[in-house]
Enzyme design. Sequence first.
Site, short mmCIF file in Angstrom:
data_model
loop_
_atom_site.label_atom_id
_atom_site.label_comp_id
_atom_site.label_asym_id
_atom_site.label_seq_id
_atom_site.Cartn_x
_atom_site.Cartn_y
_atom_site.Cartn_z
CG ASP A 9 23.42 -8.07 23.11
OD1 ASP A 9 24.61 -8.31 22.82
OD2 ASP A 9 22.63 -8.93 23.54
CD GLU B 21 27.29 -13.41 22.39
OE1 GLU B 21 27.45 -13.65 23.60
OE2 GLU B 21 26.25 -12.90 21.94
CD GLU B 22 22.97 -12.09 21.58
OE1 GLU B 22 22.90 -12.84 22.56
OE2 GLU B 22 23.06 -10.85 21.68
CG HIS C 231 18.87 -11.01 25.02
ND1 HIS C 231 19.26 -12.21 25.59
CD2 HIS C 231 19.98 -10.53 24.39
CE1 HIS C 231 20.54 -12.44 25.32
NE2 HIS C 231 20.99 -11.42 24.59
#
Length: 481
Positions: A305, A339-340, A438
């Site tokens: 990610d 983005e996160e 995450h």
Amino acid sequence: MKHNAFVVLSVLFLGLTVGCQHPSNTSDNTSSSQITNQTSQNALVNQELAQKALNSNLAYDLVESLTVEVGPRLAGTDKDLIAVEWAMNKLNSLGFDKVYKEAVQVPVWERGYANASITAPFAQPLVITALGGSVATPKGGIEAQIVRFDSLAALEAADPSLVKDKIVFIDHKTERHRNGKGYGMTVGGRSKGAVAAAKKGAVAIVIRSIGTDSDRMAHTGVMRYQQGVAKIPAAAMSNPDADLINAMLKRDSKITLALDMSSKNLGTATSYNVIAEVTGSSKPDEIVLIGAHLDSWDEGTGAIDDGAGVAIVTAAGKLIQDLPKKPARTVRVVLYAAEEIGLIGGKAYAKAHEQELAKHYIAAESDFGAGKIYQLDVKVNPQVFEQVLAEHHGMKTVGVEMGNNKAYGGPDVSMLPNYGVPVASLRQDGTDYFDYHHTPNDTLDKIVPSALAQNVAVYAQFAYTMAQSEIDLRPILAKDK
């Protein structure tokens, strides 16, 4: 030989199915044999792209380079800018026709430390992490009784007297699904829980991690505050620790938790969307967009990610760049910023390119790890949906089935259908994605090189097919947005 025979059959099938269609922008003077020939040529190129992708280590080399040479790259930090420089250098070295970056203003947040423990009646330490954007506890921390809720909805329905001056514990387990739908059922507790708890007088919130694992690691992720509502500290605890608290609550309803966090917001900084292009041969102003996000959380190395996504779309674009003849439309690779922490790069891109979005033929984003792609979904004019699927039939040779017309495209392109841009979702197998998502466990070893290569094959086929297509994908009807 069996594989080659299947490829030939696929080409013939495409010639028969797509060749008999009547695309809306194809001249009446174009003969059906010309359409069939072009379709067959496209199918052959697609199979060549797929084979090259499956035999290439480029994507794995890219994600290895990103995770080793840059590592965690939280938006707005020094590592974020190092990642931007890395991306510019890589894209230029790969020989794309055009490489550039566009500035994006992003909020800067520092994680600091996060400590928690049960202090009574069964003293034990807990494993937690701050949620992205959270404020710190007051100096010296907070100690208060826990009040447990099964879900965000249960918290929102609760009597405020049950919550006031307590630490809210949302205990909503994330279900494991190949398509990741369990995440959508629980993530609201992370993003909205602090506001719901604060409205009822809570002093802090700690949620069960939004993850499907049983590791004693907490999952971070962005949360949000609301203007006019008190900002309370927000953290996530590991799933085993959530189970531990539940076992404690069976023995005593009054569990006291101590929480101490030092996270803080540091204003704004400049980051960048990094963009590379393969210039179209005959329709260079029309865009097929394939994207991923360059930033990551700071706990792991950002491999799945979204280092995997960065590698997939970059490698797919490189394969198309190296073709003897470029496709008709421009293929644009976009590596989004931030983005996160709220799709900031995606929103900035849509705003900066608003005047040319009418020329965006279709968009898709890779942001779900590196599991094999098993299905293609799109969101196009329903009247041409079957034609679009027929054009992509060749994907079946790499294990992809044709899906539905309900795609959302991916996080950073999810706003584009509101501007009329068609999108596609190349569905990856996310069965174990939320085991690592995450967490510090988001590392390179979680990526299977052969599965990553299959993703590149599919993205290369998709982008090339769309860059060559003669189908008018618009309009996306208002009721379908």
